[in-house]
Scaffold this motif. Structure first.
Motif, PDB file in Angstrom:
ATOM      1  N   ILE A 255       0.786  -1.081   0.128  1.00 47.97           N
ATOM      2  CA  ILE A 255      -0.002  -0.028   0.020  1.00 47.97           C
ATOM      3  C   ILE A 255       0.997   1.215   0.079  1.00 47.97           C
ATOM      4  CG2 ILE A 255      -0.019   0.251   2.610  1.00 47.97           C
ATOM      5  CD1 ILE A 255      -3.195   0.654   2.047  1.00 47.97           C
ATOM      6  N   MET A 256       2.316   1.278   0.333  1.00 50.14           N
ATOM      7  CA  MET A 256       2.865   2.266   0.586  1.00 50.14           C
ATOM      8  C   MET A 256       3.392   3.006  -0.999  1.00 50.14           C
ATOM      9  SD  MET A 256       4.966   1.685   3.981  1.00 50.14           S
ATOM     10  CE  MET A 256       4.238   1.826   5.697  1.00 50.14           C
ATOM     11  N   GLY A 257       3.693   2.074  -1.900  1.00 52.99           N
ATOM     12  CA  GLY A 257       4.325   2.692  -3.038  1.00 52.99           C
ATOM     13  C   GLY A 257       5.644   1.938  -3.501  1.00 52.99           C
ATOM     14  N   SER A 258       6.411   2.639  -4.239  1.00 53.98           N
ATOM     15  CA  SER A 258       7.382   1.966  -4.781  1.00 53.98           C
ATOM     16  C   SER A 258       8.717   1.921  -3.771  1.00 53.98           C
ATOM     17  CB  SER A 258       8.142   2.757  -6.161  1.00 53.98           C
ATOM     18  OG  SER A 258       8.693   3.860  -5.807  1.00 53.98           O
ATOM     19  N   ARG A 259       9.627   1.186  -3.773  1.00 51.09           N
ATOM     20  CA  ARG A 259      10.686   0.924  -2.928  1.00 51.09           C
ATOM     21  C   ARG A 259      11.471   2.301  -2.692  1.00 51.09           C
ATOM     22  NH1 ARG A 259      12.773  -3.291  -3.555  1.00 51.09           N
ATOM     23  NH2 ARG A 259      12.278  -4.664  -1.859  1.00 51.09           N
ATOM     24  N   SER A 260      11.819   2.923  -3.838  1.00 53.25           N
ATOM     25  CA  SER A 260      12.571   4.150  -3.918  1.00 53.25           C
ATOM     26  C   SER A 260      11.915   5.234  -3.094  1.00 53.25           C
ATOM     27  CB  SER A 260      12.970   4.394  -5.202  1.00 53.25           C
ATOM     28  OG  SER A 260      11.938   4.645  -6.120  1.00 53.25           O
ATOM     29  N   ASP A 261      10.492   5.591  -3.516  1.00 52.94           N
ATOM     30  CA  ASP A 261       9.824   6.655  -3.055  1.00 52.94           C
ATOM     31  C   ASP A 261       9.660   6.160  -1.323  1.00 52.94           C
ATOM     32  OD1 ASP A 261       9.380   7.812  -5.483  1.00 52.94           O
ATOM     33  OD2 ASP A 261       7.423   7.041  -5.783  1.00 52.94           O
ATOM     34  N   VAL A 262       9.371   5.153  -1.036  1.00 59.60           N
ATOM     35  CA  VAL A 262       9.141   4.712   0.592  1.00 59.60           C
ATOM     36  C   VAL A 262      10.560   5.166   1.085  1.00 59.60           C
ATOM     37  CG1 VAL A 262       8.841   2.917   2.057  1.00 59.60           C
ATOM     38  CG2 VAL A 262       7.114   3.187   0.042  1.00 59.60           C
ATOM     39  N   VAL A 263      11.742   4.612   0.570  1.00 63.60           N
ATOM     40  CA  VAL A 263      12.834   4.752   1.210  1.00 63.60           C
ATOM     41  C   VAL A 263      13.198   6.387   1.442  1.00 63.60           C
ATOM     42  CG1 VAL A 263      15.491   4.488   1.035  1.00 63.60           C
ATOM     43  CG2 VAL A 263      14.233   2.596   0.403  1.00 63.60           C
ATOM     44  N   ARG A 264      12.909   7.140   0.475  1.00 62.68           N
ATOM     45  CA  ARG A 264      13.191   8.614   0.471  1.00 62.68           C
ATOM     46  C   ARG A 264      12.289   9.102   1.740  1.00 62.68           C
ATOM     47  NH1 ARG A 264      13.261   8.651  -5.169  1.00 62.68           N
ATOM     48  NH2 ARG A 264      11.101   8.984  -5.453  1.00 62.68           N
TER      49      ARG A 264
ATOM     50  N   ASP B  16      11.495  -5.063   8.054  1.00 62.20           N
ATOM     51  CA  ASP B  16      11.328  -3.705   7.384  1.00 62.20           C
ATOM     52  C   ASP B  16      12.915  -3.325   6.666  1.00 62.20           C
ATOM     53  OD1 ASP B  16       8.856  -2.993   8.295  1.00 62.20           O
ATOM     54  OD2 ASP B  16       9.680  -2.366  10.260  1.00 62.20           O
ATOM     55  N   ALA B  17      13.837  -3.637   7.798  1.00 59.73           N
ATOM     56  CA  ALA B  17      15.094  -3.165   7.090  1.00 59.73           C
ATOM     57  C   ALA B  17      15.473  -4.023   5.842  1.00 59.73           C
ATOM     58  CB  ALA B  17      16.263  -3.552   8.370  1.00 59.73           C
ATOM     59  N   ALA B  18      15.137  -5.199   5.913  1.00 67.58           N
ATOM     60  CA  ALA B  18      15.399  -6.138   4.398  1.00 67.58           C
ATOM     61  C   ALA B  18      14.836  -5.567   3.367  1.00 67.58           C
ATOM     62  CB  ALA B  18      15.163  -7.548   4.772  1.00 67.58           C
ATOM     63  N   TRP B  19      13.643  -4.970   3.376  1.00 70.25           N
ATOM     64  CA  TRP B  19      12.845  -4.613   2.521  1.00 70.25           C
ATOM     65  C   TRP B  19      13.269  -3.139   1.961  1.00 70.25           C
ATOM     66  CZ3 TRP B  19      10.045  -0.189   1.041  1.00 70.25           C
ATOM     67  CH2 TRP B  19       9.205  -0.515  -0.139  1.00 70.25           C
ATOM     68  N   LEU B  20      13.830  -2.311   2.874  1.00 67.95           N
ATOM     69  CA  LEU B  20      14.249  -1.048   2.682  1.00 67.95           C
ATOM     70  C   LEU B  20      15.437  -0.762   2.062  1.00 67.95           C
ATOM     71  CD1 LEU B  20      13.115   0.859   5.764  1.00 67.95           C
ATOM     72  CD2 LEU B  20      12.384   1.348   3.350  1.00 67.95           C
ATOM     73  N   TYR B  21      16.503  -1.963   2.801  1.00 64.12           N
ATOM     74  CA  TYR B  21      17.717  -2.099   2.276  1.00 64.12           C
ATOM     75  C   TYR B  21      18.307  -3.460   1.972  1.00 64.12           C
ATOM     76  CZ  TYR B  21      17.307   2.592   4.473  1.00 64.12           C
ATOM     77  OH  TYR B  21      16.842   3.766   4.908  1.00 64.12           O
ATOM     78  N   PRO B  22      17.742  -3.951   0.837  1.00 63.90           N
ATOM     79  CA  PRO B  22      18.260  -5.376   0.554  1.00 63.90           C
ATOM     80  C   PRO B  22      19.687  -5.506   0.895  1.00 63.90           C
ATOM     81  CG  PRO B  22      16.741  -4.474  -0.808  1.00 63.90           C
ATOM     82  CD  PRO B  22      17.210  -3.356  -0.156  1.00 63.90           C
ATOM     83  N   GLY B  23      20.151  -6.803   1.346  1.00 60.23           N
ATOM     84  CA  GLY B  23      21.512  -7.198   1.529  1.00 60.23           C
ATOM     85  C   GLY B  23      22.552  -6.494   2.358  1.00 60.23           C
ATOM     86  N   GLN B  24      22.003  -5.527   3.158  1.00 58.64           N
ATOM     87  CA  GLN B  24      22.684  -4.604   4.146  1.00 58.64           C
ATOM     88  C   GLN B  24      22.498  -5.339   5.575  1.00 58.64           C
ATOM     89  OE1 GLN B  24      22.709  -0.391   4.326  1.00 58.64           O
ATOM     90  NE2 GLN B  24      22.261  -0.419   2.349  1.00 58.64           N
ATOM     91  N   SER B  25      23.618  -5.455   6.292  1.00 59.46           N
ATOM     92  CA  SER B  25      23.565  -5.980   7.365  1.00 59.46           C
ATOM     93  C   SER B  25      22.654  -4.987   8.534  1.00 59.46           C
ATOM     94  CB  SER B  25      24.969  -6.297   8.301  1.00 59.46           C
ATOM     95  OG  SER B  25      25.540  -5.106   8.534  1.00 59.46           O
ATOM     96  N   LEU B  26      22.063  -5.718   9.396  1.00 64.72           N
ATOM     97  CA  LEU B  26      21.474  -4.604  10.307  1.00 64.72           C
ATOM     98  C   LEU B  26      22.159  -3.806  11.269  1.00 64.72           C
ATOM     99  CD1 LEU B  26      18.779  -7.552  11.986  1.00 64.72           C
ATOM    100  CD2 LEU B  26      18.707  -6.042   9.947  1.00 64.72           C
ATOM    101  N   ASP B  27      23.524  -4.336  11.487  1.00 61.48           N
ATOM    102  CA  ASP B  27      24.357  -3.270  12.488  1.00 61.48           C
ATOM    103  C   ASP B  27      24.837  -2.304  11.340  1.00 61.48           C
ATOM    104  OD1 ASP B  27      26.423  -3.107  14.509  1.00 61.48           O
ATOM    105  OD2 ASP B  27      27.721  -3.191  12.766  1.00 61.48           O
TER     106      ASP B  27
END
Length: 304
Positions: A157-166, A184-195
């Motif tokens: 419901i929120m929109g595209s990943r790039s728009d949501v990240v901004r 949330d973190a995995a969807w916003l920043y795929p492949g990045q560690s939580l730390d």
């Protein structure tokens, strides 16, 4: 009870229609910001919710639910449009997926006095036209007001990943406290560690970052201090409202421990993170041990 503060929560309140395998649907008051407001109220924090619900049976359920926790509705929160709903489908493990029927705008926000804390998150902070009013309330808050944000991502419901990240990052830069889940973190920043994500948010100016990891506990970071905490052992009934209960428990712990000034001054240490995180994890554990978004009272939380 905390009596020397006032929390303002801004965001959606809706009806969760919960479908469990082999059972008839059950309706509950829901919505991430509403759950946080309800959780704060149950913990004795004087709380006002700014939302948009209808003058209809679903809206009446929400109003009664909030009254039971002592939470006030800001005048103007009840409008002519129908109350929104979300269908939550639970799998065999009790994890929920959601389908939304939601409309979101926002009445003019007048801060109750004194207002020590403003929290927002989830759909309300992203979906327009209400999202712009949420950001405005954040950026116009008086100095010394603790600002808290939980992205609580709902991809459908929120929109595209790039728009949501901004949008998420814009709100986060205005906030002192940011909580998100590992999903949330995995969807916003795929492949990045939580730390690394926590470090990046702190580098962007967030004073306290908390990332929940379901059954694996939580990671908290503030400045150069980090705490990695295990989840409290519990038999999980379902996970509805778990993250919201963590959020309300975290904010309660900040207010109870009088750590607002330390957060505003970026002066939290590892011991602070441990104490705050343990209270938040205990709150979430109580909630997942029973059906629905049913956060703890002060007595229940003190007993753990």
């Amino acid at each position: 009870m905390i009596t020397n503060t006032q929390a303002l929560v801004i965001g959606e309140a809706l009806i969760d229609i919960v479908r469990r395998p082999g059972a008839d649907p059950v309706s509950h008051a829901g919505g991430s910001p509403m759950n946080v407001a309800y959780g704060l109220g149950r913990l004795g924090v004087p709380t006002t919710l700014v939302t948009r619900i209808g003058a209809d049976p679903f809206g009446e359920i929400i109003q009664a639910h909030l009254r039971a926790a002592g939470v006030s509705l800001l005048p103007g929160s009840v409008g002519d449009s129908a109350t929104s709903s979300a269908t939550a489908v639970l799998d065999a493990a009790g994890a929920a997926s959601y389908d939304f029927d939601l409309r979101w705008d926002l009445p003019a926000v007048s801060l109750p006095a004194p207002c020590s804390l403003i929290h927002t998150g989830s759909i309300a902070a992203i979906l327009q036209p209400g999202g712009r009013a949420v950001l405005s309330a954040f950026t116009s808050a008086p100095a010394g007001t603790l600002l808290s944000y939980d992205p609580n991502i709902r991809p459908g419901i929120m929109g595209s990943r790039s728009d949501v990240v901004r949008a998420v990052e814009e709100l986060a830069r205005a906030a002192h406290v940011v909580k998100m889940s590992d999903e949330d973190a995995a969807w916003l920043y795929p492949g990045q560690s939580l730390d690394q994500i926590a470090r990046d948010y702190v580098a962007a100016g967030v004073a306290l970052v908390a990332i929940t990891r379901g059954g694996d506990g939580a990671l908290l970071r503030a400045g150069g201090a980090t705490a990695e905490l295990a989840a409290h052992p519990v038999r999980v009934v379902d996970t509805i409202g778990a993250g919201d209960s963590f959020m309300s428990g975290l904010l309660y712990a900040i207010l109870l421990g009088e750590r607002t000034e330390a957060i505003l001054q970026n002066a939290l240490g590892a011991a602070d993170l441990g104490r705050l995180g343990q209270t938040a994890l205990a709150s979430a554990a109580i909630t997942v041990s029973r059906a629905g978004a049913n956060p703890p009272t002060v007595a229940e939380l003190s007993g753990r």
